[in-house]
Design a protein around this motif. Structure first.
Motif, short mmCIF file in Angstrom:
data_model
loop_
_atom_site.label_atom_id
_atom_site.label_comp_id
_atom_site.label_asym_id
_atom_site.label_seq_id
_atom_site.Cartn_x
_atom_site.Cartn_y
_atom_site.Cartn_z
N VAL A 3 -6.46 1.89 1.83
CA VAL A 3 -5.22 1.55 1.13
C VAL A 3 -4.75 0.19 1.62
O VAL A 3 -4.85 -0.14 2.82
CB VAL A 3 -4.13 2.61 1.39
CG1 VAL A 3 -2.79 2.17 0.83
CG2 VAL A 3 -4.54 3.94 0.78
N LYS A 4 -4.20 -0.60 0.70
CA LYS A 4 -3.68 -1.91 1.04
C LYS A 4 -2.21 -2.03 0.65
O LYS A 4 -1.83 -1.59 -0.45
CB LYS A 4 -4.46 -3.02 0.33
CG LYS A 4 -5.92 -3.13 0.75
CD LYS A 4 -6.61 -4.28 0.03
CE LYS A 4 -8.08 -4.39 0.44
NZ LYS A 4 -8.75 -5.53 -0.25
N GLU A 21 -4.44 -3.38 5.73
CA GLU A 21 -5.51 -2.49 5.26
C GLU A 21 -5.60 -1.29 6.21
O GLU A 21 -5.69 -1.47 7.43
CB GLU A 21 -6.84 -3.23 5.24
CG GLU A 21 -6.83 -4.48 4.37
CD GLU A 21 -8.09 -5.31 4.53
OE1 GLU A 21 -8.64 -5.73 3.50
OE2 GLU A 21 -8.52 -5.53 5.68
N VAL A 22 -5.57 -0.10 5.64
CA VAL A 22 -5.66 1.13 6.44
C VAL A 22 -6.86 1.94 5.95
O VAL A 22 -6.95 2.28 4.77
CB VAL A 22 -4.37 1.96 6.33
CG1 VAL A 22 -4.55 3.29 7.06
CG2 VAL A 22 -3.20 1.20 6.93
N ALA A 84 3.76 1.85 7.52
CA ALA A 84 4.06 3.27 7.35
C ALA A 84 3.69 3.76 5.95
O ALA A 84 3.11 4.84 5.79
CB ALA A 84 5.55 3.52 7.61
N ILE A 85 3.99 2.95 4.92
CA ILE A 85 3.65 3.33 3.54
C ILE A 85 2.13 3.40 3.38
O ILE A 85 1.60 4.32 2.72
CB ILE A 85 4.26 2.32 2.55
CG1 ILE A 85 5.79 2.38 2.59
CG2 ILE A 85 3.74 2.59 1.14
CD1 ILE A 85 6.38 3.71 2.18
N ALA A 86 1.42 2.44 3.99
CA ALA A 86 -0.04 2.46 3.89
C ALA A 86 -0.63 3.70 4.57
O ALA A 86 -1.57 4.33 4.07
CB ALA A 86 -0.62 1.19 4.51
N SER A 93 -0.35 11.86 1.97
CA SER A 93 0.99 12.46 2.00
C SER A 93 1.82 12.07 0.79
O SER A 93 2.72 12.80 0.37
CB SER A 93 1.72 12.06 3.29
OG SER A 93 1.03 12.54 4.43
N ILE A 94 1.54 10.89 0.24
CA ILE A 94 2.24 10.44 -0.96
C ILE A 94 1.22 9.87 -1.93
O ILE A 94 0.14 9.41 -1.53
CB ILE A 94 3.33 9.38 -0.65
CG1 ILE A 94 2.68 8.11 -0.07
CG2 ILE A 94 4.38 9.93 0.30
CD1 ILE A 94 3.67 6.94 0.10
#
Length: 513
Positions: A3-4, A21-22, A84-86, A93-94
């Motif tokens: 996820v970016k 990047e995660v 945190a969003i990534a 979770s989202i």
């Protein structure tokens, strides 16, 4: 899953888009790459506590976080929110669509609330330049960022609001500010006014000339003569900021974290008055994380140094180059940063160590040698860059007790604005020159050359008053401003005579009077 999310790093006045990047794989190790400083690394603990408080769990996996470009050092806590969003999105979770359309910045509190960050305005400008649809910032920064048009700016209270917005479970409206209306409404509201000043007409005239031409000024007088009082009222007679000047000034204050909560644009010229114990770095800027100093915070405004000889001499000497070039370049082994610093330098000082030299109501106990030593704390090269030098004597009681107020700032300001309009027209084709104080030697000979009678007067003054050769161009610049205030196309002997009277510290007999 990869996820970016997108945020930004501020380095001086330059803003770089950062891609977070995660990547998650089976395991339990957390890796952070991309030269994040201690505040960035500690963000993991803040994020874990905030997510738990808001009903989410920190993902249990082998997590690799990269902050690209990886060779640029990342400093500060503004990366908490996008990270945190990534993490939530990569962990499932989202389900957030369109993460590539929004840039976001914000520090997370342990309860999930978003704390304000520095540099929201330049980050918003960068987001628009990179064609992002919107920018998500803490609510305290929203008015500052919403100044930028053609960009949707959302001010959020907490990470929960950000999640609701990105997942589409709740609609949020972007903040829209009528920038021009707010900007122009506040331009004429000042806390200090020259109507409060009784007497001191000659000093008020010197301040008017300084404001009209953008000249540097120093006031010399005993304690209680009104030096600081009048200096604080100088911004009330300066020409109003233009929108471009205001935007440039606001960016500098935003990067330094000096904007108040709820501030959009700075609508009045800055007035900075550092204490005499200030260090060189605090004055010119720099540090491990390069920040603008007082001279840059005074950009497009006034830098006032009260009790000038009390400043460290080495600290004062660093002002010489910025006063001439109107920019400061901070060079270190790891970075090279340039900050603008076009300001009016205004200073005040006592005439001697005891403070009462030349005071008709007090006896001075200083010897000529002590007075000379005191004056020598200000170097010749620095004094050379101060166009107007004037002495102040205490106001007699009969003037202080007058019931009628002095001339209001608005009346003086109108004369200053008219003089600046003349200069704007004169220099319309010259880049980076906006007032008489910025004229080069060639421009002085073009626009401020006196007639034969004026040259004779100038020659006589320099000989009789022991004026230095360096005072020549300064006198002509000030004379040009005085002529502009009088709406005179030519510099006459009267204008030169007044300009010569403003070079009082150049006299060779200062300590022998």
């Amino acid at each position: 899953m990869l996820v970016k999310t997108y945020c930004a790093a501020v380095n001086g006045l330059e803003v770089t888009t950062i891609t977070i990047e995660v990547s998650m794989n089976p395991g339990v190790v957390y890796h952070l790459t991309g030269l994040g400083d201690k505040a960035v690394q500690e963000g993991r603990d803040r994020i874990a506590a905030a997510l738990l408080y808001c009903g989410y769990r920190f993902p249990k996996a082998d997590i690799t976080v990269n902050m690209a470009p990886a060779d640029l050092k990342k400093e500060g806590s503004s990366f908490d929110l996008p990270l945190a969003i990534a993490l939530l999105s990569a962990g499932g979770s989202i389900q957030a669509d369109g993460l590539d359309r929004y840039m976001m910045v914000g520090e997370l509190g342990l309860d999930g609330r978003l704390q304000p960050v520095k540099g929201a305005l330049p980050i918003a400008i960068k987001a628009r330049a990179e064609h992002f649809k919107g920018l998500i910032v803490p609510k305290d920064n929203v008015r500052e960022a919403a100044v930028v048009n053609n960009l949707e700016v959302y001010g959020m209270e907490s990470i929960v609001d950000v999640i609701k917005f990105l997942t589409g479970t709740e609609a949020f409206a972007p903040v829209v500010i009528d920038t021009r209306k707010e900007f122009y409404e506040q331009q004429t509201l000042f806390d200090f006014d020259f109507s409060d000043v009784r007497g001191q007409e000659n000093v008020k005239r010197a301040l008017e000339v300084a404001a009209a031409g953008g000249h540097n000024l120093i006031m010399v007088g005993p304690p209680g003569s009104g030096k600081s009082m009048m200096a604080k009222r100088l911004p009330s007679i300066l020409p109003p900021l233009s929108l471009s000047e205001s935007l440039e000034t606001t960016q500098i204050h935003s990067i330094a974290g000096k904007l108040g909560t709820g501030t959009s644009l700075i609508n009045q010229r800055p007035f900075r008055s550092p204490h005499h114990t200030i260090s060189e770095v605090a004055l010119v800027g720099g540090g491990a994380n390069p920040m603008p100093g007082e001279i840059s915070l005074a950009h497009n405004g006034v830098l006032f140094c009260d009790e000038l000889p009390e400043f460290n001499k080495h600290t004062l000497e660093v002002l010489r180059q910025p006063l001439e070039d109107r920019k400061i370049t901070i060079s270190r082994a790891k970075y090279n940063i340039e900050f603008p610093c076009s300001f009016m330098f205004v200073a005040s000082m006592n005439p001697c160590p005891c403070g009462y030299y030349g005071d008709p109501t007090h006896h001075c106990v200083c010897t000529p040698g002590q007075i000379q030593h005191y004056m020598n704390k200000i170097s010749g090269p620095l004094l050379d860059r101060i166009d107007i030098q004037c002495e102040i004597t205490p106001v007699p009681f009969k003037d202080i007790s007058k019931a009628s107020p002095g001339e209001p700032s608005e009346a003086i300001r109108q004369r200053v604005i008219r003089a600046r309009e003349i200069q704007t027209e004169r220099f319309r084709n010259v880049k980076a020159v906006h007032c008489n104080a910025q004229m080069s030697e060639r421009m002085i000979h073009t626009y401020a050359e006196p007639d034969e009678a004026g040259i004779a007067m100038l020659r006589m003054a320099m000989e009789r008053l022991s004026l230095s050769a360096r005072a020549y161009s300064r006198i002509l610049k000030v004379a040009r401003t005085i002529a502009d205030l009088a709406a005179s196309p030519a510099v006459t002997s009267d204008h030169l005579a007044e300009a010569i009277s403003y070079r009082q510290l150049d006299r060779g007999d200062w300590a022998e009077r």
